[in-house]
Design a protein around this motif. Structure first.
Motif, short mmCIF file in Angstrom:
data_model
loop_
_atom_site.label_atom_id
_atom_site.label_comp_id
_atom_site.label_asym_id
_atom_site.label_seq_id
_atom_site.Cartn_x
_atom_site.Cartn_y
_atom_site.Cartn_z
N LEU A 10 0.81 -1.21 0.00
CA LEU A 10 0.00 0.00 0.00
C LEU A 10 0.85 1.26 0.00
O LEU A 10 1.73 1.43 0.86
CB LEU A 10 -0.84 0.04 1.28
CG LEU A 10 -1.73 -1.17 1.56
CD1 LEU A 10 -2.07 -1.23 3.04
CD2 LEU A 10 -2.99 -1.07 0.71
N ASP A 11 0.57 2.14 -0.92
CA ASP A 11 1.02 3.53 -0.82
C ASP A 11 0.09 4.23 0.18
O ASP A 11 -1.06 3.79 0.37
CB ASP A 11 0.90 4.16 -2.21
CG ASP A 11 1.07 5.66 -2.20
OD1 ASP A 11 2.19 6.12 -2.00
OD2 ASP A 11 0.06 6.37 -2.38
N ILE A 12 0.55 5.28 0.82
CA ILE A 12 -0.31 5.97 1.79
C ILE A 12 -0.95 7.21 1.16
O ILE A 12 -2.17 7.23 0.92
CB ILE A 12 0.49 6.36 3.07
CG1 ILE A 12 0.91 5.10 3.82
CG2 ILE A 12 -0.36 7.26 3.97
CD1 ILE A 12 1.73 5.36 5.08
N GLU A 13 -0.13 8.24 0.91
CA GLU A 13 -0.68 9.54 0.49
C GLU A 13 -1.36 9.43 -0.88
O GLU A 13 -0.73 9.04 -1.86
CB GLU A 13 0.46 10.57 0.44
CG GLU A 13 0.04 11.97 0.14
CD GLU A 13 1.25 12.89 0.03
OE1 GLU A 13 2.12 12.87 0.90
OE2 GLU A 13 1.31 13.64 -0.97
N GLY A 14 -2.63 9.74 -0.94
CA GLY A 14 -3.38 9.67 -2.19
C GLY A 14 -4.02 8.31 -2.42
O GLY A 14 -4.82 8.15 -3.34
N THR A 15 -3.67 7.31 -1.59
CA THR A 15 -4.14 5.94 -1.83
C THR A 15 -4.97 5.43 -0.65
O THR A 15 -6.17 5.23 -0.78
CB THR A 15 -2.94 5.01 -2.10
OG1 THR A 15 -2.23 5.50 -3.23
CG2 THR A 15 -3.41 3.59 -2.37
N THR A 16 -4.32 5.23 0.51
CA THR A 16 -5.12 4.89 1.70
C THR A 16 -5.69 6.16 2.33
O THR A 16 -6.67 6.10 3.07
CB THR A 16 -4.28 4.18 2.79
OG1 THR A 16 -3.25 5.07 3.24
CG2 THR A 16 -3.65 2.89 2.29
N SER A 187 -1.33 2.35 -5.78
CA SER A 187 -0.77 3.70 -5.66
C SER A 187 -1.54 4.70 -6.50
O SER A 187 -2.18 4.33 -7.49
CB SER A 187 0.71 3.70 -6.10
OG SER A 187 1.22 5.03 -6.09
N ASP A 188 -1.43 5.97 -6.10
CA ASP A 188 -2.08 7.06 -6.86
C ASP A 188 -1.17 7.60 -7.96
O ASP A 188 -1.62 8.42 -8.74
CB ASP A 188 -2.44 8.21 -5.90
CG ASP A 188 -1.22 8.80 -5.20
OD1 ASP A 188 -0.30 8.03 -4.84
OD2 ASP A 188 -1.17 10.03 -5.03
N ARG A 189 0.10 7.18 -8.01
CA ARG A 189 1.03 7.81 -8.96
C ARG A 189 1.42 6.84 -10.08
O ARG A 189 2.04 5.79 -9.83
CB ARG A 189 2.30 8.26 -8.24
CG ARG A 189 2.02 9.33 -7.21
CD ARG A 189 3.22 10.22 -7.04
NE ARG A 189 3.00 11.16 -5.95
CZ ARG A 189 3.73 12.25 -5.75
NH1 ARG A 189 4.73 12.52 -6.55
NH2 ARG A 189 3.46 13.05 -4.76
MG LIG Z 1 1.02 8.30 -2.94
#
Ligand SMILES: [Mg+2]
Ligand SMILES: CSCCC(=O)C(=O)COP(=O)(O)O
Length: 238
Positions: A10-16, A187-189
């Protein structure tokens, strides 16, 4: 979107979690405390090592504490994912979570889905630009309490490498012992998804309304607007 995998990373920022929370709550929290950290605790090994890295990365070997603080402030404004910035932020955030100043943010769909995947025997890992110390505090101090029991391992740019390089995903795969094709990265990226896929992983782009990369070009990556849209093959937890 359906995937048959053994582990989700898991990515955090933008994802979880919301980028807005990180930028509007976490970043100012650390920024307001950099000066005191550098002045009072500059001799602590972790702080001293990060400061040396800031000087090296800025190309200013003689930067004093005030100049280092200025450089850190500029990197925060640029949202630069520099490892020493993340180390210093992580120290301050971990202390802020521990003393009850901070509670982390998760999108409403996330915690329930993570609990289900974990109960189904899917291993969960985190790979974020935020330091391992920050990730640990983030999961330990969620609005629903301590979620660290759901997570089998934490990776950052220090122990795995930059998030847009395939080698970092090879390092994580080898550390988890999970075959690359049985790992799913969320991820968001797009650049991070590309790197994961280049290492042989499965990858899904998480495009949440209002996030900075929601309208980016995700190329051939499958996408989901929430974790509830991702279905994993259930595996036995025994
Ligand atoms: Mg992110
Ligand atoms: C609790 S991690 C803090 C968030 C952060 O600083 C960060 O850079 C997150 O980046 P990510 O790789 O998770 O998009």
């Amino acid at each position: 979107m359906h995937a048959d995998v053994d582990a989700v990373v898991l990515d955090i920022e933008g994802t979880t979690s919301a980028t807005g929370f990180v930028v509007d709550v976490l970043y100012p929290y650390a920024r307001a405390r950099f000066g005191a950290l550098l002045a009072a605790r500059g001799a602590e090994p972790e702080v001293a090592r990060a400061v040396a890295q800031v000087r090296a990365e800025a190309g200013e070997p003689d930067a004093d504490a005030a100049r280092v603080e200025e450089v850190l402030g500029r990197w925060v404004d640029e949202d630069r994912k520099a490892t020493p910035l993340k180390t210093l932020q992580g120290i301050l955030w971990a202390e802020g979570f521990a003393r009850g100043d901070l509670v982390s943010h998760f999108y409403p769909d996330v915690i329930e889905v993570l609990r289900r995947w974990h109960a189904d025997g899917v291993r969960l890992y985190v790979y974020s630009s935020g330091s391992v110390a920050a990730q640990r505090a983030w999961f330990a101090h969620s609005p629903e309490g301590d979620l660290l029991g759901l997570v089998s391992g934490l990776y950052d740019t220090e122990n795995a490498g930059p998030k847009q390089e395939a080698d970092s995903y090879r390092t994580i795969a080898s550390s988890t012992g999970v075959a690359p094709e049985r790992l799913l990265f969320l991820s968001d990226r797009p650049g991070e998804l590309d790197a994961a896929r280049a290492a042989g992983w499965r990858a899904v782009g998480v495009r949440r309304a209002g996030e900075p990369y929601a309208d980016a070009d995700f190329g051939g990556h499958p996408r989901a607007a929430a974790f509830s849209q991702i279905s994993l093959a259930a595996r036995s937890s025994s």
